[in-house]
Every structure is written in C-alpha cells, then in structure tokens.
Design a protein around this motif. Structure first.
Motif, mmCIF file in Angstrom:
data_model
loop_
_atom_site.group_PDB
_atom_site.id
_atom_site.type_symbol
_atom_site.label_atom_id
_atom_site.label_comp_id
_atom_site.label_asym_id
_atom_site.label_seq_id
_atom_site.Cartn_x
_atom_site.Cartn_y
_atom_site.Cartn_z
ATOM 1 N N PHE A 50 -0.323 8.615 1.706
ATOM 2 C CA PHE A 50 -0.368 9.981 1.186
ATOM 3 C C PHE A 50 0.991 10.684 1.275
ATOM 4 N N PRO A 51 1.665 10.667 2.451
ATOM 5 C CA PRO A 51 2.961 11.357 2.541
ATOM 6 C C PRO A 51 4.007 10.804 1.567
ATOM 7 N N TYR A 52 3.946 9.506 1.306
ATOM 8 C CA TYR A 52 4.879 8.897 0.361
ATOM 9 C C TYR A 52 4.669 9.492 -1.030
ATOM 10 N N ILE A 53 3.417 9.698 -1.403
ATOM 11 C CA ILE A 53 3.098 10.283 -2.713
ATOM 12 C C ILE A 53 3.547 11.740 -2.760
ATOM 13 N N MET A 54 3.269 12.482 -1.697
ATOM 14 C CA MET A 54 3.702 13.893 -1.631
ATOM 15 C C MET A 54 5.220 13.988 -1.788
ATOM 16 N N ASP A 55 5.944 13.153 -1.039
ATOM 17 C CA ASP A 55 7.405 13.164 -1.106
ATOM 18 C C ASP A 55 7.896 12.731 -2.488
ATOM 19 N N GLY A 56 7.232 11.755 -3.071
ATOM 20 C CA GLY A 56 7.608 11.278 -4.399
ATOM 21 C C GLY A 56 7.445 12.346 -5.459
ATOM 22 N N LEU A 57 6.359 13.089 -5.382
ATOM 23 C CA LEU A 57 6.142 14.178 -6.341
ATOM 24 C C LEU A 57 7.201 15.256 -6.183
ATOM 25 N N ALA A 58 7.517 15.597 -4.938
ATOM 26 C CA ALA A 58 8.545 16.611 -4.682
ATOM 27 C C ALA A 58 9.906 16.139 -5.199
ATOM 28 N N ALA A 59 10.220 14.868 -4.993
ATOM 29 C CA ALA A 59 11.500 14.316 -5.450
ATOM 30 C C ALA A 59 11.596 14.327 -6.976
ATOM 31 N N VAL B 134 0.844 -1.191 0.000
ATOM 32 C CA VAL B 134 0.000 0.000 0.000
ATOM 33 C C VAL B 134 0.880 1.242 0.000
ATOM 34 N N THR B 135 0.325 2.334 -0.481
ATOM 35 C CA THR B 135 1.047 3.589 -0.552
ATOM 36 C C THR B 135 0.306 4.630 0.275
ATOM 37 N N LYS C 88 -9.401 3.520 4.423
ATOM 38 C CA LYS C 88 -9.187 4.444 5.528
ATOM 39 C C LYS C 88 -8.732 3.667 6.756
ATOM 40 N N ILE C 89 -7.587 4.044 7.280
ATOM 41 C CA ILE C 89 -7.048 3.465 8.511
ATOM 42 C C ILE C 89 -6.838 4.632 9.476
ATOM 43 N N GLY C 90 -7.758 4.767 10.404
ATOM 44 C CA GLY C 90 -7.681 5.920 11.308
ATOM 45 C C GLY C 90 -7.875 7.198 10.530
ATOM 46 N N ARG C 91 -6.875 8.063 10.592
ATOM 47 C CA ARG C 91 -6.948 9.345 9.887
ATOM 48 C C ARG C 91 -6.205 9.334 8.560
ATOM 49 N N ARG C 92 -5.717 8.197 8.160
ATOM 50 C CA ARG C 92 -4.949 8.145 6.916
ATOM 51 C C ARG C 92 -5.570 7.167 5.925
ATOM 52 N N ASN C 93 -5.269 7.408 4.665
ATOM 53 C CA ASN C 93 -5.704 6.515 3.598
ATOM 54 C C ASN C 93 -4.531 5.685 3.115
ATOM 55 N N GLU C 94 -4.796 4.423 2.861
ATOM 56 C CA GLU C 94 -3.833 3.549 2.224
ATOM 57 C C GLU C 94 -4.315 3.334 0.795
ATOM 58 N N TYR C 95 -3.459 3.627 -0.171
ATOM 59 C CA TYR C 95 -3.822 3.522 -1.577
ATOM 60 C C TYR C 95 -3.206 2.269 -2.184
ATOM 61 N N LYS D 171 -1.547 19.926 -1.016
ATOM 62 C CA LYS D 171 -2.296 18.836 -0.397
ATOM 63 C C LYS D 171 -3.689 18.679 -1.014
ATOM 64 N N ASN D 172 -4.417 19.787 -1.132
ATOM 65 C CA ASN D 172 -5.783 19.714 -1.675
ATOM 66 C C ASN D 172 -5.802 19.264 -3.133
ATOM 67 N N THR D 173 -4.811 19.694 -3.902
ATOM 68 C CA THR D 173 -4.717 19.276 -5.303
ATOM 69 C C THR D 173 -4.484 17.775 -5.383
ATOM 70 N N LEU D 174 -3.596 17.269 -4.527
ATOM 71 C CA LEU D 174 -3.312 15.840 -4.522
ATOM 72 C C LEU D 174 -4.555 15.043 -4.116
ATOM 73 N N ILE D 175 -5.304 15.543 -3.167
ATOM 74 C CA ILE D 175 -6.536 14.867 -2.752
ATOM 75 C C ILE D 175 -7.497 14.754 -3.934
ATOM 76 N N VAL D 176 -7.635 15.827 -4.704
ATOM 77 C CA VAL D 176 -8.521 15.816 -5.880
ATOM 78 C C VAL D 176 -8.022 14.817 -6.920
ATOM 79 N N LEU D 177 -6.714 14.826 -7.193
ATOM 80 C CA LEU D 177 -6.154 13.908 -8.187
ATOM 81 C C LEU D 177 -6.317 12.455 -7.755
ATOM 82 N N LEU D 178 -6.095 12.170 -6.474
ATOM 83 C CA LEU D 178 -6.283 10.808 -5.972
ATOM 84 C C LEU D 178 -7.746 10.378 -6.088
ATOM 85 N N SER D 179 -8.644 11.299 -5.811
ATOM 86 C CA SER D 179 -10.073 11.016 -5.930
ATOM 87 C C SER D 179 -10.438 10.686 -7.375
#
Length: 127
Positions: free
Chosen positions: A26-35, A23-24, A62-69, A42-50
């Motif tokens: 959210f922070p991993y995706i944010m860091d990957g995009l930055a790299a 699973v991936t 959804k696991i607690g407050r985080r999403n596993e993709y 954050k809001n743009t990424l949420i829309v794109l993931l949706s």
C-alpha cells in the motif's frame, strides 16, 4: 473479457506493473501516486484497490496489518485488449486506418516512424 477501468485505477495498475517486486505494498502505491503528481487520500485508494480486485485486476493477501497486492492481469494483456477495443471502436477494426492516420496526420516523430518501419518489416519476415 477484461472490464474497463477508470483513469485513476489505471494509474494504480501502472504503479503495480512498474514495481520490480513480486508484490506491491500500500505505501508503495501511495508514494507512486504522489510521485506521479496524483496524490490520493488513504480511503480513496482503499476503494480503488477494492474495485480493481473486484474487476479481477489485483489480488490482495493480508500479512498482519498490511495487504500485499499482486497483479492478475499483465500490462501487455491489458494493452492488447485496449488496443483491440480502440481499433474496433474508432477504426472499425482496421490497423491500417490507425497507422495511416499516424503517418498522414504527422503524429509520429522521425525515430518513431523509423521504428515502426522496422517493426513492420520484422512482421513481414515472420510470415
């Protein structure tokens, strides 16, 4: 039939596909995009993931407050479909036309040419 995805969505999928974990997060995706030099709000990424979930490329749990993709479409499957679409659109379905253009247009490095020749020979042996 896979839906088209935008370039920004494809960047996200490349990060998900490249993750060795099942699973991936959210922070991993944010860091990957930055790299990759493509930071995202954050809001743009949420829309794109949706959008990717709506198109059937990702599933979120959804696991607690985080999403596993989790990817629902493999990179190989996506590439195969996109290659077929490209061949149909640009070369009227002719793989020969594409390969001819690569060779005659001097678009292959020497090692790529040699690898392509090996792949073609391997394909011939399978027949």
């Amino acid at each position: 039939m896979l839906q088209q995805i935008s370039d920004a969505e494809l960047e996200i999928m490349k990060i998900v596909w490249g993750n060795t974990a099942e699973v991936t997060l959210f922070p991993y995706i944010m860091d990957g995009l930055a790299a990759r030099g493509k930071p995202c709000q954050k809001n743009t990424l949420i829309v794109l993931l949706s959008r990717l979930m709506n198109k059937g490329f990702l599933r979120a749990r959804k696991i607690g407050r985080r999403n596993e993709y989790t990817a629902l479409v493999s990179e190989a499957e996506y590439r195969a479909v996109q290659t077929r679409n490209f061949l149909d659109k640009i070369y009227e379905g002719s793989a020969k036309g594409l390969v001819s253009n690569l060779i005659l247009g001097d678009l292959l490095a020497e090692e790529e040419y040699e690898e392509l020749a090996r792949l073609l020979e391997k394909g011939r042996e399978k027949r």
